[in-house]
Design an enzyme around this catalytic site. Structure first.
Site, short mmCIF file in Angstrom:
data_model
loop_
_atom_site.label_atom_id
_atom_site.label_comp_id
_atom_site.label_asym_id
_atom_site.label_seq_id
_atom_site.Cartn_x
_atom_site.Cartn_y
_atom_site.Cartn_z
N GLY A 46 -13.67 79.12 28.11
CA GLY A 46 -13.91 78.36 29.52
C GLY A 46 -13.85 77.06 29.28
O GLY A 46 -14.03 76.53 27.98
N GLN A 51 -14.97 68.30 30.35
CA GLN A 51 -14.69 68.19 29.03
C GLN A 51 -13.70 67.66 28.48
O GLN A 51 -13.38 67.32 27.47
CB GLN A 51 -15.00 70.03 28.49
CG GLN A 51 -16.34 70.43 28.47
CD GLN A 51 -16.42 71.81 28.28
OE1 GLN A 51 -16.04 72.78 28.92
NE2 GLN A 51 -16.84 71.87 26.87
N CYS A 99 -20.24 75.86 22.53
CA CYS A 99 -19.69 75.06 23.52
C CYS A 99 -18.64 74.27 22.90
O CYS A 99 -18.91 73.59 21.63
CB CYS A 99 -20.59 74.18 24.27
SG CYS A 99 -20.19 73.12 25.46
N LEU A 100 -17.47 74.05 23.34
CA LEU A 100 -16.35 73.30 22.60
C LEU A 100 -16.85 71.72 22.64
O LEU A 100 -16.45 70.98 21.62
CB LEU A 100 -15.08 73.28 23.41
CG LEU A 100 -14.64 74.70 23.40
CD1 LEU A 100 -13.06 74.79 24.64
CD2 LEU A 100 -13.91 75.28 21.87
N HIS A 141 -22.55 78.96 32.62
CA HIS A 141 -22.29 78.05 31.40
C HIS A 141 -21.45 76.91 32.18
O HIS A 141 -21.84 75.44 31.72
CB HIS A 141 -21.87 78.57 30.11
CG HIS A 141 -21.33 77.46 29.05
ND1 HIS A 141 -22.14 77.53 27.91
CD2 HIS A 141 -20.55 76.54 28.97
CE1 HIS A 141 -21.59 76.71 26.96
NE2 HIS A 141 -20.57 76.03 27.60
N GLU A 142 -20.26 77.05 32.77
CA GLU A 142 -19.25 76.17 33.12
C GLU A 142 -19.99 75.64 34.37
O GLU A 142 -19.69 74.32 34.47
CB GLU A 142 -17.96 76.81 33.45
CG GLU A 142 -17.50 77.77 32.29
CD GLU A 142 -17.17 76.99 30.98
OE1 GLU A 142 -17.16 75.64 31.07
OE2 GLU A 142 -17.01 77.43 29.99
N HIS A 145 -22.08 72.54 33.18
CA HIS A 145 -21.19 71.40 32.75
C HIS A 145 -20.86 70.50 34.20
O HIS A 145 -21.06 69.24 33.91
CB HIS A 145 -20.02 71.81 32.15
CG HIS A 145 -19.90 72.09 30.94
ND1 HIS A 145 -20.43 71.37 29.85
CD2 HIS A 145 -19.57 73.18 30.32
CE1 HIS A 145 -20.38 71.60 28.69
NE2 HIS A 145 -19.78 73.07 28.73
O1 GNR Z 1 -15.50 79.33 24.14
C1 GNR Z 1 -16.68 79.24 24.78
N1 GNR Z 1 -17.54 80.26 24.52
C2 GNR Z 1 -18.76 80.58 24.79
C3 GNR Z 1 -19.47 81.62 24.39
C4 GNR Z 1 -20.74 81.85 24.84
C5 GNR Z 1 -20.99 81.40 26.11
C6 GNR Z 1 -20.21 80.38 26.75
C7 GNR Z 1 -19.02 79.79 26.20
S1 GNR Z 1 -18.12 78.95 27.00
C8 GNR Z 1 -17.23 78.14 25.51
C9 GNR Z 1 -16.31 77.24 25.83
C10 GNR Z 1 -17.09 75.82 26.65
O2 GNR Z 1 -17.58 75.05 25.92
N2 GNR Z 1 -16.98 75.98 27.87
O3 GNR Z 1 -17.70 74.97 28.49
NI NI Z 2 -19.36 74.45 27.17
#
Ligand code: GNR
Ligand code: NI
Length: 176
Positions: A46, A51, A99-100, A141-142, A145
């Site tokens: 995601g 980001q 998270c990236l 999670h997204e 952000h």
């Molecule tokens: O690549 C991603 N893997 C992930 C694994 C578990 C819960 C959430 C994520 S999102 C993350 C990519 C990212 O940072 N998205 O904002």
């Molecule tokens: Ni993230």
């Protein structure tokens, strides 16, 4: 299509509240294309526009897993514009999140196990979907952000401070 740079902790832009998209313009489509390329390249499941330093309420996602034969992974690209969670289950579930923008750091986070999400698609059409499992975790999670919230905000202050310190030091040393 072009790769965009993913911003990393402690970049303050990660704390911005992103603005709604008013219209799906060619610029928004370009942003989405670039976000997919950046997300697949990372790789991640995601990505939120902030980001890549664009404070707009746009999310890309692909939860497809590589198949058992090790063949080519079928892509399942999803786009969410102005997404909102309109219902949450009382039941919670725990996933190890990453998270990236916080590379190579993983911790378990507890969130509602199921959510209903309302969003606009790339055709400007209003849609609703029920999410569970990894989909539910990822969309929460997204959307966090988009509101300047990171998964480390759900951890103890001790853990969060440790992560912040590590990434602040790394930034001072110049990235690595
Ligand atoms: O690549 C991603 N893997 C992930 C694994 C578990 C819960 C959430 C994520 S999102 C993350 C990519 C990212 O940072 N998205 O904002
Ligand atoms: Ni993230």
């Amino acid at each position: 299509m072009s790769l965009r740079e993913i911003i990393i902790l402690p970049d303050k832009q990660l704390r911005l509240v992103s603005k709604p998209v008013e219209k799906v313009t060619p610029d928004i489509r370009q942003l989405v294309d670039d976000m997919f390329q950046t997300m697949y390249d990372a790789p991640g499941i995601g990505l939120a526009a902030i980001q890549v330093a664009q404070p707009l309420r746009v999310i890309t996602m692909d939860l497809a897993k590589p198949d058992a034969e090790g063949g080519e992974t079928r892509r399942e690209p999803r786009v969410f514009i102005n997404p909102e969670i309109i219902a949450r289950s009382d039941e919670l579930s725990v996933y190890e999140e990453g998270c990236l923008s916080i590379p190579e750091y993983y911790e378990e986070v507890e969130r509602p196990a199921r959510v209903r999400v309302r969003f606009i698609d790339l055709d400007g059409k209003l849609r609703e979907e029920d999410a569970e499992g990894l989909y539910a975790t990822c969309i929460q999670h997204e959307i966090d952000h988009l509101n300047g919230v990171l998964f480390i905000d759900y951890l103890s202050k001790l853990k969060r401070d440790r992560v912040m310190k590590k990434f602040t030091k790394a930034a001072k040393r110049g990235g690595e």
